[in-house]
Design a protein around this motif. Structure first.
Motif, PDB file in Angstrom:
ATOM      1  N   LEU A 140      38.161  38.048  25.873  1.00 58.97           N
ATOM      2  CA  LEU A 140      39.331  38.134  26.748  1.00 58.97           C
ATOM      3  C   LEU A 140      39.341  36.994  27.765  1.00 58.97           C
ATOM      4  O   LEU A 140      40.407  36.468  28.107  1.00 58.97           O
ATOM      5  CB  LEU A 140      39.354  39.479  27.473  1.00 58.97           C
ATOM      6  CG  LEU A 140      39.602  40.723  26.612  1.00 58.97           C
ATOM      7  CD1 LEU A 140      39.557  41.975  27.479  1.00 58.97           C
ATOM      8  CD2 LEU A 140      40.919  40.652  25.861  1.00 58.97           C
ATOM      9  N   LEU A 141      38.162  36.591  28.258  1.00 57.74           N
ATOM     10  CA  LEU A 141      38.086  35.463  29.186  1.00 57.74           C
ATOM     11  C   LEU A 141      38.459  34.164  28.485  1.00 57.74           C
ATOM     12  O   LEU A 141      39.230  33.350  29.002  1.00 57.74           O
ATOM     13  CB  LEU A 141      36.687  35.334  29.776  1.00 57.74           C
ATOM     14  CG  LEU A 141      36.072  36.527  30.492  1.00 57.74           C
ATOM     15  CD1 LEU A 141      34.793  36.092  31.183  1.00 57.74           C
ATOM     16  CD2 LEU A 141      37.024  37.155  31.469  1.00 57.74           C
ATOM     17  N   THR A 142      37.873  33.960  27.305  1.00 58.08           N
ATOM     18  CA  THR A 142      38.114  32.731  26.553  1.00 58.08           C
ATOM     19  C   THR A 142      39.590  32.574  26.217  1.00 58.08           C
ATOM     20  O   THR A 142      40.173  31.492  26.369  1.00 58.08           O
ATOM     21  CB  THR A 142      37.289  32.744  25.253  1.00 58.08           C
ATOM     22  OG1 THR A 142      35.904  32.904  25.572  1.00 58.08           O
ATOM     23  CG2 THR A 142      37.470  31.460  24.461  1.00 58.08           C
ATOM     24  N   PHE A 143      40.208  33.666  25.769  1.00 59.20           N
ATOM     25  CA  PHE A 143      41.614  33.581  25.367  1.00 59.20           C
ATOM     26  C   PHE A 143      42.524  33.377  26.580  1.00 59.20           C
ATOM     27  O   PHE A 143      43.482  32.594  26.515  1.00 59.20           O
ATOM     28  CB  PHE A 143      42.036  34.826  24.597  1.00 59.20           C
ATOM     29  CG  PHE A 143      43.448  34.728  24.077  1.00 59.20           C
ATOM     30  CD1 PHE A 143      43.729  33.960  22.957  1.00 59.20           C
ATOM     31  CD2 PHE A 143      44.492  35.380  24.728  1.00 59.20           C
ATOM     32  CE1 PHE A 143      45.028  33.837  22.498  1.00 59.20           C
ATOM     33  CE2 PHE A 143      45.797  35.265  24.268  1.00 59.20           C
ATOM     34  CZ  PHE A 143      46.072  34.493  23.141  1.00 59.20           C
ATOM     35  N   ALA A 144      42.258  34.072  27.677  1.00 56.97           N
ATOM     36  CA  ALA A 144      43.093  33.910  28.867  1.00 56.97           C
ATOM     37  C   ALA A 144      43.029  32.480  29.385  1.00 56.97           C
ATOM     38  O   ALA A 144      44.057  31.900  29.776  1.00 56.97           O
ATOM     39  CB  ALA A 144      42.667  34.890  29.954  1.00 56.97           C
ATOM     40  N   GLY A 187      40.174  31.804  39.086  1.00 58.48           N
ATOM     41  CA  GLY A 187      39.951  32.428  37.786  1.00 58.48           C
ATOM     42  C   GLY A 187      40.181  33.921  37.831  1.00 58.48           C
ATOM     43  O   GLY A 187      40.736  34.519  36.893  1.00 58.48           O
ATOM     44  N   PHE A 188      39.770  34.554  38.932  1.00 59.92           N
ATOM     45  CA  PHE A 188      39.985  35.986  39.130  1.00 59.92           C
ATOM     46  C   PHE A 188      41.482  36.299  39.119  1.00 59.92           C
ATOM     47  O   PHE A 188      41.943  37.199  38.403  1.00 59.92           O
ATOM     48  CB  PHE A 188      39.352  36.395  40.467  1.00 59.92           C
ATOM     49  CG  PHE A 188      39.416  37.858  40.786  1.00 59.92           C
ATOM     50  CD1 PHE A 188      38.328  38.683  40.536  1.00 59.92           C
ATOM     51  CD2 PHE A 188      40.548  38.415  41.379  1.00 59.92           C
ATOM     52  CE1 PHE A 188      38.365  40.042  40.862  1.00 59.92           C
ATOM     53  CE2 PHE A 188      40.593  39.757  41.697  1.00 59.92           C
ATOM     54  CZ  PHE A 188      39.509  40.575  41.433  1.00 59.92           C
ATOM     55  N   ASP A 189      42.242  35.544  39.903  1.00 64.91           N
ATOM     56  CA  ASP A 189      43.684  35.779  39.995  1.00 64.91           C
ATOM     57  C   ASP A 189      44.387  35.498  38.676  1.00 64.91           C
ATOM     58  O   ASP A 189      45.346  36.189  38.309  1.00 64.91           O
ATOM     59  CB  ASP A 189      44.285  34.916  41.102  1.00 64.91           C
ATOM     60  CG  ASP A 189      43.836  35.342  42.489  1.00 64.91           C
ATOM     61  OD1 ASP A 189      43.388  36.498  42.643  1.00 64.91           O
ATOM     62  OD2 ASP A 189      43.926  34.513  43.422  1.00 64.91           O
ATOM     63  N   MET A 190      43.913  34.474  37.962  1.00 64.84           N
ATOM     64  CA  MET A 190      44.514  34.150  36.668  1.00 64.84           C
ATOM     65  C   MET A 190      44.363  35.316  35.694  1.00 64.84           C
ATOM     66  O   MET A 190      45.303  35.667  34.965  1.00 64.84           O
ATOM     67  CB  MET A 190      43.861  32.890  36.095  1.00 64.84           C
ATOM     68  CG  MET A 190      44.414  32.437  34.738  1.00 64.84           C
ATOM     69  SD  MET A 190      43.556  33.199  33.330  1.00 64.84           S
ATOM     70  CE  MET A 190      41.968  32.372  33.405  1.00 64.84           C
TER      71      MET A 190
END
Length: 326
Positions: free
Chosen positions: A236-240, A264-267
């Motif tokens: 999920l991190l990689t795709f976002a 990164g948190f807000d994204m």
């Protein structure tokens, strides 16, 4: 790790608790192996794994009460997916340390699913697909070739899972699909930058032509089965991050600048905001990685507190972060 006592026919009875439950029986006969130990690792339930001294032609059998869907690894090569109450018998053949074949017997659904998993794994070997992108890098697989292989394996293995979907509950199907997508789509996304760095070239020179469009129709999932996959939680991190940079490319903006910890948190909140389960999982992994990487403790701690107050739903995620922040 538990050690069994070997008899002519080994049988270990095991129960996780006194209450009645669905017991799975795992039986394996192994031929031609020259190792000293046979390992039975229950990935989602490692505390109940077994290891036994190897003897030629020996049959190993044990009972275990599974708490949920679990991936069993035999000697780190044969992967078997079981749900509570599933039993399986495996006839496994080696040539020394080299795996040759595995045949399954048992209930029709268990055999169908695990035969499909076995065949997928063997197809990867036949294709010489490198599951670890670092292995692809050191063997100098071109970025375009690896990109094509990732796409082909993703599409082929999804079709194989679809063919046996009728034998699985939805949670198992999406768990297995997500395990595979985390590998193939994750590798597809990260490999061009790895190869460019290795070659000392701008990433644009090695990036496949369809890199920013190939996943336009892909939608990440937040169902129970998908998020049961630890690999998919990380994906999920990689795709976002990929989707965020894809939007910058299409807007004609610089996509190379990395986000701050708070950025990164807000994204992630913005990207997965319509699905509370995905926000919960993605932020947990993001903050865990930040803490493990030694990012500024006070900065991480502030975001962990914000996450726990506003976004956390899963008690397991809360416990993971509270432990890592101690």
């Amino acid at each position: 790790m538990k050690r069994g006592i070997l008899l002519f026919l080994l049988s270990v009875a095991f129960s996780l608790c006194a209450s009645a439950g669905k017991v799975s029986t795992i039986t394996a006969t192994i031929h031609g192996y020259n190792g000293e130990t046979v390992y039975f690792d229950l990935i989602e339930q490692m505390e109940d794994s077994f290891e036994f001294p190897y003897a030629e032609g020996q049959t190993y059998s044990f009972d275990v009460e599974l708490k949920d869907i679990t991936m069993l690894k035999i000697n780190n090569w044969v992967w078997i997916c079981l749900k509570p109450g599933d039993s399986i018998t495996v006839d496994l053949t080696y040539d020394g340390r080299n795996y040759k074949s595995a045949e399954f017997s048992g209930a029709e659904d268990v055999v169908a699913v695990n035969t499909a998993l076995r065949d997928m794994r063997m197809a990867r070997v036949a294709q010489k697909y490198r599951m670890d992108p670092d292995a692809a890098l050191v063997t100098l697989v071109p970025a375009a070739d690896y990109h094509a292989q990732c796409l082909e394996r993703w599409q082929t293995e999804k079709a194989a899972l679809d063919a046996v979907r009728k034998y699985m509950p939805d949670k198992m199907y999406y768990y297995l699909l997500s395990e595979h997508e985390a590998i193939f789509l994750g590798n597809l996304i990260v490999y061009p930058a790895m190869r460019a760095s290795y070659d000392g070239k701008p990433v644009e020179q090695v990036m496949p032509a369809d890199y920013w469009t190939v996943l336009d129709n892909y939608e990440p999932r937040g169902d129970e089965g998908s998020l049961y996959s630890h690999g998919y939680d990380g994906f999920l991190l990689t795709f976002a991050d990929y989707a965020y940079k894809r939007n910058l490319v299409r807007a004609g903006k610089d996509w190379r600048q990395e986000l701050s910890l708070r950025g990164g948190f807000d994204m992630l909140v913005d990207f997965y905001g319509n699905n509370k389960n995905m926000v919960d999982a993605a932020l947990c992994v993001y903050l865990y990685n930040a803490a493990a990487a030694g990012r500024d403790f006070d900065d991480v701690d502030k975001l962990v507190k914000l996450y726990l107050k506003k976004y956390n739903k899963n008690k397991k995620y809360r416990e993971i972060l509270q432990e890592v922040m101690q």
